[in-house]
Enzyme design. Structure first.
Site, short mmCIF file in Angstrom:
data_model
loop_
_atom_site.label_atom_id
_atom_site.label_comp_id
_atom_site.label_asym_id
_atom_site.label_seq_id
_atom_site.Cartn_x
_atom_site.Cartn_y
_atom_site.Cartn_z
N ILE A 184 0.82 -1.22 0.00
CA ILE A 184 0.00 0.00 0.00
C ILE A 184 0.86 1.27 0.00
O ILE A 184 0.39 2.32 -0.42
CB ILE A 184 -0.98 -0.03 1.20
N ASN A 205 -2.33 1.65 15.58
CA ASN A 205 -2.66 1.18 16.93
C ASN A 205 -3.15 2.38 17.74
O ASN A 205 -2.96 3.53 17.33
CB ASN A 205 -1.47 0.45 17.56
N GLY A 245 3.83 -4.61 10.89
CA GLY A 245 2.90 -4.79 9.78
C GLY A 245 2.80 -3.58 8.87
O GLY A 245 3.80 -2.91 8.58
N VAL A 246 1.58 -3.29 8.45
CA VAL A 246 1.38 -2.21 7.49
C VAL A 246 1.69 -0.85 8.14
O VAL A 246 2.20 0.06 7.47
CB VAL A 246 -0.05 -2.28 6.91
N ASP A 247 1.45 -0.74 9.42
CA ASP A 247 1.76 0.49 10.16
C ASP A 247 3.25 0.79 10.08
O ASP A 247 3.66 1.92 9.78
CB ASP A 247 1.31 0.26 11.61
N SER A 299 -7.00 -5.19 10.74
CA SER A 299 -7.16 -6.19 11.82
C SER A 299 -6.83 -7.63 11.43
O SER A 299 -6.89 -8.51 12.29
CB SER A 299 -8.58 -6.16 12.44
N THR A 300 -6.50 -7.89 10.16
CA THR A 300 -6.31 -9.29 9.77
C THR A 300 -4.87 -9.77 9.90
O THR A 300 -4.55 -10.89 9.51
CB THR A 300 -6.79 -9.56 8.33
N GLY A 301 -4.00 -8.91 10.46
CA GLY A 301 -2.63 -9.33 10.70
C GLY A 301 -2.47 -9.72 12.16
O GLY A 301 -3.10 -10.67 12.64
N TYR A 342 -3.67 -8.44 14.73
CA TYR A 342 -4.89 -8.35 15.53
C TYR A 342 -5.79 -9.58 15.37
O TYR A 342 -6.79 -9.72 16.08
CB TYR A 342 -5.66 -7.07 15.21
P1 ADP Z 1 -3.52 -5.31 12.39
O1 ADP Z 1 -2.78 -5.01 13.66
O2 ADP Z 1 -4.67 -4.33 12.15
O3 ADP Z 1 -3.91 -6.73 12.25
P2 ADP Z 1 -1.29 -5.66 10.52
O4 ADP Z 1 -0.43 -4.60 9.94
O5 ADP Z 1 -0.66 -6.68 11.39
O6 ADP Z 1 -2.48 -4.88 11.25
O7 ADP Z 1 -2.04 -6.41 9.35
C1 ADP Z 1 -3.11 -5.86 8.60
C2 ADP Z 1 -3.00 -6.32 7.18
O8 ADP Z 1 -2.02 -5.56 6.49
C3 ADP Z 1 -2.58 -7.79 7.03
O9 ADP Z 1 -3.48 -8.42 6.13
C4 ADP Z 1 -1.18 -7.70 6.43
O10 ADP Z 1 -0.94 -8.77 5.53
C5 ADP Z 1 -1.27 -6.40 5.65
N1 ADP Z 1 -0.01 -5.71 5.32
C6 ADP Z 1 1.21 -5.78 5.90
N2 ADP Z 1 2.10 -4.99 5.26
C7 ADP Z 1 1.41 -4.37 4.25
C8 ADP Z 1 1.75 -3.45 3.23
N3 ADP Z 1 2.99 -2.95 3.11
N4 ADP Z 1 0.78 -3.06 2.36
C9 ADP Z 1 -0.48 -3.55 2.46
N5 ADP Z 1 -0.87 -4.41 3.40
C10 ADP Z 1 0.07 -4.83 4.29
#
Ligand code: ADP
Length: 177
Positions: free
Chosen positions: A11, A24, A32-34, A127-129, A131
């Site tokens: 993303i 968070n 993760g994405v954050d 939330s699918t990572g 969380y």
């Molecule tokens: P949460 O804590 O809300 O679960 P995460 O970041 O652990 O957040 O995961 C949320 C989603 O983001 C997961 O499906 C993960 O595969 C996805 N994700 C991780 N890195 C990226 C990225 N660079 N771009 C898009 N999606 C991502």
């Protein structure tokens, strides 16, 4: 008609008006994405989040951004214009209001985009990572929440669901077919 799209990828590379972050409650950046968003955006985004968190926590709101809520910031070095930080619920079996909190993330993010005059919004699978939200439930609920909210966000013309993993990509492809 607003277009609903699914892509597989990172993303942080998208040139859209707004990228949604699965943040968070402290808005301080995590994994993760954050983590990917903060790394790519650089220190200006972290600093802006820190200021917002400090102001909100000083205002007695408890967490800077409780689950289900969202805040909008600049985007630092990312190619998008704004980042909308939405905090998803931690999955605890589904009886703790998780579906409503997840829907609320998508709804509040879209309403913030509308308010800011943004036309294209990219969502990660909130939330699918870490969380732990079951991916199939999350995908159905995310789509339903977006479809329900779009009439109240007529300026948003394009919504992109960005899937990082194959399972989410397959689910969204099927649901949007
Ligand atoms: P949460 O804590 O809300 O679960 P995460 O970041 O652990 O957040 O995961 C949320 C989603 O983001 C997961 O499906 C993960 O595969 C996805 N994700 C991780 N890195 C990226 C990225 N660079 N771009 C898009 N999606 C991502």
């Amino acid at each position: 008609m607003t277009s609903l799209e699914v892509i597989r990828g990172d993303i942080t590379t998208l040139t859209v008006d707004a990228v949604v972050n699965a943040a968070n409650p402290g808005l301080l950046g995590g994994g993760g994405v954050d983590g990917a968003i903060h790394r790519a955006a650089g220190p200006a985004l972290r600093e802006e989040c820190r200021r917002i968190a400090a102001a909100r926590e000083a205002g007695g709101a408890g967490a800077a951004c409780p689950p289900g809520e969202a805040v909008i910031t600049g985007a630092g070095r990312l190619p998008c214009r704004r980042v909308i930080h939405a905090v998803g619920p931690v999955w605890r079996g589904g009886g703790g209001g998780e579906p409503e909190l997840l829907a609320s993330c998508y709804r509040n993010a879209l309403l913030l985009a509308e308010e800011a005059g943004l036309e294209s919004v990219a969502f990660p699978n909130i939330s699918t990572g870490v969380y732990g939200y079951p991916k199939d439930k999350a995908a159905r609920e995310a789509l339903a929440a977006v479809r329900e909210t779009l009439p109240r966000a007529p300026g948003v013309r394009r919504v992109v669901f960005v899937c990082f993993d194959g399972e989410n990509y397959g689910l969204y492809r099927k649901l949007l077919a």
